[in-house]
Scaffold this motif. Structure first.
Motif, PDB file in Angstrom:
ATOM      1  N   MET A 160       0.752  -1.127   0.031  1.00  0.00           N
ATOM      2  CA  MET A 160      -0.014   0.074  -0.013  1.00  0.00           C
ATOM      3  C   MET A 160       0.920   1.254   0.078  1.00  0.00           C
ATOM      4  O   MET A 160       1.880   1.296   0.780  1.00  0.00           O
ATOM      5  CB  MET A 160      -0.919   0.082   1.291  1.00  0.00           C
ATOM      6  CG  MET A 160      -1.884   1.190   1.409  1.00  0.00           C
ATOM      7  SD  MET A 160      -3.098   1.258   2.570  1.00  0.00           S
ATOM      8  CE  MET A 160      -1.910   1.871   4.014  1.00  0.00           C
ATOM      9  N   LYS A 161       0.501   2.095  -0.700  1.00  0.00           N
ATOM     10  CA  LYS A 161       1.148   3.394  -1.034  1.00  0.00           C
ATOM     11  C   LYS A 161       0.737   4.160   0.366  1.00  0.00           C
ATOM     12  O   LYS A 161      -0.322   4.079   0.920  1.00  0.00           O
ATOM     13  CB  LYS A 161       0.771   4.100  -1.987  1.00  0.00           C
ATOM     14  CG  LYS A 161       1.344   3.716  -3.256  1.00  0.00           C
ATOM     15  CD  LYS A 161       0.861   4.483  -4.378  1.00  0.00           C
ATOM     16  CE  LYS A 161       1.632   5.632  -4.870  1.00  0.00           C
ATOM     17  NZ  LYS A 161       1.442   6.396  -6.144  1.00  0.00           N
ATOM     18  N   PRO A 162       1.647   4.985   1.119  1.00  0.00           N
ATOM     19  CA  PRO A 162       1.578   5.784   2.267  1.00  0.00           C
ATOM     20  C   PRO A 162       0.350   6.734   1.791  1.00  0.00           C
ATOM     21  O   PRO A 162       0.353   7.366   0.624  1.00  0.00           O
ATOM     22  CB  PRO A 162       2.852   6.519   2.345  1.00  0.00           C
ATOM     23  CG  PRO A 162       3.950   5.866   1.787  1.00  0.00           C
ATOM     24  CD  PRO A 162       3.365   5.096   0.643  1.00  0.00           C
ATOM     25  N   GLN A 163      -0.375   7.162   2.823  1.00  0.00           N
ATOM     26  CA  GLN A 163      -1.711   8.178   2.449  1.00  0.00           C
ATOM     27  C   GLN A 163      -1.412   9.195   3.521  1.00  0.00           C
ATOM     28  O   GLN A 163      -1.260   8.708   4.754  1.00  0.00           O
ATOM     29  CB  GLN A 163      -3.037   7.377   2.515  1.00  0.00           C
ATOM     30  CG  GLN A 163      -3.189   6.515   1.625  1.00  0.00           C
ATOM     31  CD  GLN A 163      -4.509   5.599   1.498  1.00  0.00           C
ATOM     32  OE1 GLN A 163      -5.197   5.885   2.570  1.00  0.00           O
ATOM     33  NE2 GLN A 163      -4.713   4.784   0.591  1.00  0.00           N
ATOM     34  N   LEU A 164      -1.687  10.375   3.198  1.00  0.00           N
ATOM     35  CA  LEU A 164      -1.830  11.456   4.196  1.00  0.00           C
ATOM     36  C   LEU A 164      -2.975  11.111   5.063  1.00  0.00           C
ATOM     37  O   LEU A 164      -4.088  11.090   4.567  1.00  0.00           O
ATOM     38  CB  LEU A 164      -1.906  12.925   3.311  1.00  0.00           C
ATOM     39  CG  LEU A 164      -1.832  14.152   4.377  1.00  0.00           C
ATOM     40  CD1 LEU A 164      -0.684  14.266   5.184  1.00  0.00           C
ATOM     41  CD2 LEU A 164      -1.957  15.214   3.504  1.00  0.00           C
ATOM     42  N   ASP A 165      -2.599  11.426   6.244  1.00  0.00           N
ATOM     43  CA  ASP A 165      -3.469  11.054   7.584  1.00  0.00           C
ATOM     44  C   ASP A 165      -3.651  11.957   8.504  1.00  0.00           C
ATOM     45  O   ASP A 165      -4.903  12.093   8.975  1.00  0.00           O
ATOM     46  CB  ASP A 165      -3.345   9.665   8.036  1.00  0.00           C
ATOM     47  CG  ASP A 165      -4.383   9.160   8.861  1.00  0.00           C
ATOM     48  OD1 ASP A 165      -5.636   8.866   8.573  1.00  0.00           O
ATOM     49  OD2 ASP A 165      -3.889   9.171  10.076  1.00  0.00           O
ATOM     50  N   LEU A 166      -2.683  12.672   8.686  1.00  0.00           N
ATOM     51  CA  LEU A 166      -2.618  13.714   9.883  1.00  0.00           C
ATOM     52  C   LEU A 166      -1.604  14.933   9.456  1.00  0.00           C
ATOM     53  O   LEU A 166      -0.774  14.524   8.586  1.00  0.00           O
ATOM     54  CB  LEU A 166      -1.860  13.058  11.000  1.00  0.00           C
ATOM     55  CG  LEU A 166      -2.012  13.711  12.421  1.00  0.00           C
ATOM     56  CD1 LEU A 166      -2.369  13.112  13.442  1.00  0.00           C
ATOM     57  CD2 LEU A 166      -0.630  14.253  12.681  1.00  0.00           C
ATOM     58  N   ILE A 167      -2.096  16.115   9.819  1.00  0.00           N
ATOM     59  CA  ILE A 167      -1.264  16.997   9.764  1.00  0.00           C
ATOM     60  C   ILE A 167      -0.986  17.675  11.202  1.00  0.00           C
ATOM     61  O   ILE A 167      -1.691  17.805  11.929  1.00  0.00           O
ATOM     62  CB  ILE A 167      -1.953  18.232   8.797  1.00  0.00           C
ATOM     63  CG1 ILE A 167      -2.106  18.048   7.503  1.00  0.00           C
ATOM     64  CG2 ILE A 167      -1.212  19.594   8.902  1.00  0.00           C
ATOM     65  CD1 ILE A 167      -2.884  18.721   6.570  1.00  0.00           C
ATOM     66  N   GLY A 168       0.153  17.969  11.430  1.00  0.00           N
ATOM     67  CA  GLY A 168       0.505  18.298  12.793  1.00  0.00           C
ATOM     68  C   GLY A 168       1.137  19.627  12.962  1.00  0.00           C
ATOM     69  O   GLY A 168       1.711  20.156  11.966  1.00  0.00           O
ATOM     70  N   ILE A 169       0.628  20.286  14.143  1.00  0.00           N
ATOM     71  CA  ILE A 169       1.165  21.579  14.318  1.00  0.00           C
ATOM     72  C   ILE A 169       2.091  21.592  15.778  1.00  0.00           C
ATOM     73  O   ILE A 169       1.411  21.159  16.808  1.00  0.00           O
ATOM     74  CB  ILE A 169      -0.117  22.617  14.538  1.00  0.00           C
ATOM     75  CG1 ILE A 169      -0.732  22.507  12.865  1.00  0.00           C
ATOM     76  CG2 ILE A 169       0.339  23.967  14.834  1.00  0.00           C
ATOM     77  CD1 ILE A 169      -2.266  23.351  12.954  1.00  0.00           C
ATOM     78  N   VAL A 170       3.307  22.182  15.587  1.00  0.00           N
ATOM     79  CA  VAL A 170       3.684  22.368  16.958  1.00  0.00           C
ATOM     80  C   VAL A 170       3.449  23.608  17.645  1.00  0.00           C
ATOM     81  O   VAL A 170       3.447  24.534  16.936  1.00  0.00           O
ATOM     82  CB  VAL A 170       5.234  22.305  16.836  1.00  0.00           C
ATOM     83  CG1 VAL A 170       6.006  22.327  18.160  1.00  0.00           C
ATOM     84  CG2 VAL A 170       5.538  20.614  15.972  1.00  0.00           C
ATOM     85  N   VAL A 171       2.636  23.639  19.009  1.00  0.00           N
ATOM     86  CA  VAL A 171       2.460  24.856  19.509  1.00  0.00           C
ATOM     87  C   VAL A 171       3.031  25.066  20.692  1.00  0.00           C
ATOM     88  O   VAL A 171       3.685  24.114  21.580  1.00  0.00           O
ATOM     89  CB  VAL A 171       1.250  24.529  19.836  1.00  0.00           C
ATOM     90  CG1 VAL A 171       0.178  24.437  18.453  1.00  0.00           C
ATOM     91  CG2 VAL A 171       0.697  23.706  20.867  1.00  0.00           C
ATOM     92  N   ALA A 172       3.298  26.455  21.081  1.00  0.00           N
ATOM     93  CA  ALA A 172       3.862  27.073  22.468  1.00  0.00           C
ATOM     94  C   ALA A 172       2.814  26.860  23.292  1.00  0.00           C
ATOM     95  O   ALA A 172       3.068  26.634  24.549  1.00  0.00           O
ATOM     96  CB  ALA A 172       4.469  28.360  21.862  1.00  0.00           C
ATOM     97  N   ASP A 173       1.753  27.285  23.150  1.00  0.00           N
ATOM     98  CA  ASP A 173       0.561  27.187  24.010  1.00  0.00           C
ATOM     99  C   ASP A 173      -0.763  26.506  23.671  1.00  0.00           C
ATOM    100  O   ASP A 173      -1.272  27.154  22.649  1.00  0.00           O
ATOM    101  CB  ASP A 173       0.458  28.851  24.289  1.00  0.00           C
ATOM    102  CG  ASP A 173      -0.768  29.247  25.276  1.00  0.00           C
ATOM    103  OD1 ASP A 173      -1.807  28.207  25.390  1.00  0.00           O
ATOM    104  OD2 ASP A 173      -0.585  29.895  26.021  1.00  0.00           O
ATOM    105  N   MET A 174      -0.876  25.292  24.045  1.00  0.00           N
ATOM    106  CA  MET A 174      -1.893  24.437  23.631  1.00  0.00           C
ATOM    107  C   MET A 174      -3.195  25.154  23.634  1.00  0.00           C
ATOM    108  O   MET A 174      -4.144  25.390  22.638  1.00  0.00           O
ATOM    109  CB  MET A 174      -2.031  23.210  24.284  1.00  0.00           C
ATOM    110  CG  MET A 174      -3.046  22.110  23.587  1.00  0.00           C
ATOM    111  SD  MET A 174      -2.803  21.506  22.035  1.00  0.00           S
ATOM    112  CE  MET A 174      -1.592  20.379  22.440  1.00  0.00           C
TER     113      MET A 174
END
Length: 131
Positions: free
Chosen positions: A1-15
């Motif tokens: 199976m080819k990889p599929q985009l499933d999640l976009i991550g954001i790194v945050v200073a203040d959740m």
């Protein structure tokens, strides 16, 4: 199976500050998540958006540093119509978020605007000029 985009991550200073911004854009994230080190929301199309605190990232990558010189990701939120772009932009700026590009009619046929989330990431608002 080819990889599929499933999640976009954001790194945050203040959740809490980051989640408050994205709630204003319609994402359904419970208030109880504000103090969590990792949060995920499944979007209507099935893609997941995730937030991780800087501390969480450093827990497995001790050399991680925030990017310098600008944002590293851009997110775009489709609005119902051009007036909704103007309204969303005005509401976000009135709430204290930094406007980057005021709404304008782009040559590619969309009403477009850009604001920065609390971590300086570009978040675009757009709608087709004609339906």
């Amino acid at each position: 199976m080819k990889p599929q985009l499933d999640l976009i991550g954001i790194v945050v200073a203040d959740m809490a500050a980051s989640l408050a911004f994205y709630r204003r854009l319609g994402l359904d994230v419970p208030a109880s998540a504000d103090s969590e080190p990792h949060v995920e929301a499944t979007l209507p199309v099935g893609l997941r958006l995730a937030w991780d605190t800087e501390e969480t990232i450093r827990s497995f990558d001790s050399s991680w540093q925030p990017p310098a010189g600008g944002h590293r990701i851009g997110l775009a939120f489709r609005c119902d119509d051009p007036a909704a772009v103007d309204q969303a932009y005005a509401e976000l700026v009135a709430a204290g978020y930094q406007g980057a590009l005021e709404p304008w009619d782009a040559f590619w046929g969309q009403r477009y605007a850009s604001v920065h989330d609390p971590d300086g990431n570009a978040v675009d608002l757009f709608a087709p000029l004609s339906q």
